[in-house]
Design a protein around this motif. Structure first.
Motif, PDB file in Angstrom:
ATOM      1  N   PRO A  31     -18.881  91.375 -19.359  1.00 37.80           N
ATOM      2  CA  PRO A  31     -18.733  90.072 -20.005  1.00 37.80           C
ATOM      3  C   PRO A  31     -18.258  90.206 -21.441  1.00 37.80           C
ATOM      4  N   VAL A  38     -14.469  87.719 -18.536  1.00 43.76           N
ATOM      5  CA  VAL A  38     -15.035  88.992 -18.111  1.00 43.76           C
ATOM      6  C   VAL A  38     -13.889  89.970 -17.897  1.00 43.76           C
ATOM      7  N   ASN A  47     -13.775  83.241 -16.398  1.00 43.51           N
ATOM      8  CA  ASN A  47     -14.836  83.147 -15.392  1.00 43.51           C
ATOM      9  C   ASN A  47     -15.087  81.684 -15.010  1.00 43.51           C
TER      10      ASN A  47
END
Length: 392
Positions: A31, A38, A47
Motif C-alpha cells: 500500500p 497499491v 485500489n
C-alpha cells in the motif's frame, strides 16, 4: 482404511476449482502512504476494492492514537478479557460505543467473522429457530449451522416471506427464534428495511441480530449506521475493519445481554483481547466519524455518480444503493478478463466468483472510498466506458 492417498481430496478439489475457472490465490500488495494506490509486482494500481470507505486507515489522528496506545500499554494485551486482558482502554471504548450508539452496553470482539460465527451459537441451540436472510454473510450462516438450530433462510429482503415463516413457527415448539439480517449486503450493495424487520421481530417475540458492518461510518444519522436508534434490535454488530479503517468488531446491546455474552460466548471468552494499538485506532475513528457530515454528503454524491454512469454505459449494477457497486458480468471467464484488463490499465478491481456469489452472477465488486480523488473516479469511469464500447 481409505483406499486413496490421504490428501488426494485436496488435489481433486483444487483441480475442480481450476476447471471451473473458480480457483483463487493470494495477491501480494504494497500500500502507498495515502492508501489510495497499491503496488503489485512493481506496478502502481488505483485500489477500487478496499473497504476503507472513509480513508481513515491513513488518517494522522488514527495513526497517532494507535501509536500512543502502543507506547503506553505495549504491543499486545497478553491475555483473554476474562483473565487479565481487559485494560482500562477496552472498558472505556465499550462505554463510549454504548453512549454514542444509544445502547445500554457494548462489547468488543476481535473480528466481525469471529463475532457472527460464535454469537449465534451462543444465543440459540438445537431447540431454536434461526431465520436468516438468504444473502446473509457466510459468517452468519456458519454461526447458524454451528448452533444446530433449525436454520431457515427467507428470500432476500422479502418481509412477506419472513412473516410467513414466523407465523408458521407459532405451531412449533421452539424455545426461541432469532432473526438475522444485514443493513447493507456486502456483495450486492443493497439495503434491508431494518425498521420493518424489527417490528416483525417484536410482534412475534423473536430476537433480532443485525449486522451493520458495511453501513456504519457511511450511512445513517451521523454515519452511525442504518441500525442506529432503531428500536427492537437485540444485537447490533459493527466492524472496525471497514469505515473505521482499523480492525475488530463490536456488539451494541443491553447490559443483560452483554453479561450473558461475557459468560457464555466462546468466541469472546477463549481468545486474546485486541491489542492496544487497535483499541487506540478504533477510539480515534469513533471521535471522527460523527463529525464527517460534509464529507459524507460529498461521498454520497460521488457514489451516485459512479453508479449512474456505469448504468449509462450498459453495465448491470444490480440493486446497489450504496458504496458497494457490483458490475455483474455473469460469466466467470469474462469477469476475469475484465479484472485483468483493468489491472493492465492501472486499476485494482477484483473479480468475485462463485461460491462467494450465486452461479452465473460473477462480478467486479467496486468499492468507492471517500479518499478517492475526482481524477481517479473519472479515470475508472472512462476505462469502464472504454471496455463497454469495445464489447458493443
Amino acid at each position: 482404511m481409505p483406499s486413496k492417498p490421504k490428501q488426494q481430496f485436496i488435489d481433486d478439489d483444487l483441480e475442480n476449482r481450476k476447471a471451473d475457472n473458480l480457483f483463487r490465490s493470494l495477491q501480494t500488495l504494497i500500500p502507498s502512504g495515502d492508501g489510495l494506490t497499491v503496488t503489485k509486482k512493481g506496478r502502481e494500481l488505483i485500489n477500487f476494492c478496499s473497504n476503507d470507505y472513509l480513508g481513515l486507515s491513513k488518517h494522522p489522528e488514527v495513526i497517532r492514537k494507535s501509536r500512543n496506545y502502543t507506547e503506553k500499554y505495549g504491543a499486545g494485551s497478553t491475555a483473554s478479557r476474562l483473565i487479565s486482558g481487559t485494560f482500562d482502554i477496552h472498558e472505556e471504548l465499550e462505554t463510549k460505543l454504548a453512549e454514542i450508539l444509544k445502547k445500554e452496553a457494548a462489547l468488543i470482539f476481535n473480528s466481525g467473522f469471529q463475532a457472527n460465527s460464535t454469537l449465534i451459537d451462543t444465543l440459540t441451540d438445537r431447540h431454536s429457530l434461526v431465520l436468516a436472510d438468504r444473502l446473509s454473510h457466510n459468517s452468519l450462516l456458519k454461526g447458524g449451522l454451528a448452533s444446530r438450530a433449525d436454520l431457515q433462510r427467507f428470500n432476500h429482503n422479502d418481509l412477506t416471506h419472513l412473516e410467513k415463516l414466523l407465523v408458521r413457527a407459532k405451531g412449533e415448539n421452539y424455545n426461541r427464534i432469532l432473526i438475522i439480517t444485514e443493513t447493507v449486503f456486502s456483495m450486492d450493495g443493497d439495503r434491508s428495511d431494518v425498521k420493518e424487520i424489527a417490528a416483525l421481530a417484536n410482534a412475534h417475540n423473536a430476537l433480532l441480530f443485525v449486522d451493520d458492518a458495511h453501513a456504519v461510518g457511511v450511512w445513517g444519522e451521523k454515519g452511525l449506521g442504518l441500525g442506529y436508534d432503531v428500536e427492537g434490535i437485540d444485537i447490533l454488530l459493527g466492524t472496525c475493519g471497514k469505515a473505521f479503517g482499523s480492525f475488530g468488531a463490536y456488539v451494541a446491546c443491553s447490559t443483560k445481554m452483554k453479561e450473558y455474552l461475557i459468560n457464555y460466548c466462546p468466541g469472546f471468552i477463549y481468545t486474546t483481547a485486541l491489542p492496544p494499538a487497535v483499541i487506540g485506532a478504533i477510539d480515534s475513528a469513533l471521535d471522527l466519524i460523527p463529525y464527517m457530515e460534509k464529507q459524507r454528503s460529498r461521498y454520497h454524491k460521488t457514489i451516485e455518480k459512479v453508479r449512474d454512469r456505469l448504468q449509462g454505459y450498459g453495465f448491470d449494477t444490480g440493486p446497489s444503493s450504496t458504496q458497494i457497486i457490483p458490475v455483474i458480468i455473469g460469466d466467470e471467464v469474462e469477469t476475469l478478463e475484465l479484472a485483468e484488463w483493468l489491472e493492465e490499465q492501472g486499476i485494482l478491481a477484483t473479480a468475485i466468483r462463485p461460491p462467494t456469489v450465486p452461479e452465473n452472477s460473477s462480478r467486479i465488486r467496486l468499492t468507492i472510498s471517500l479518499a478517492h480523488t475526482d481524477a481517479q473516479i473519472d479515470y475508472l469511469l472512462n476505462k469502464m466506458k472504454e471496455w463497454s464500447n469495445a464489447g458493443s
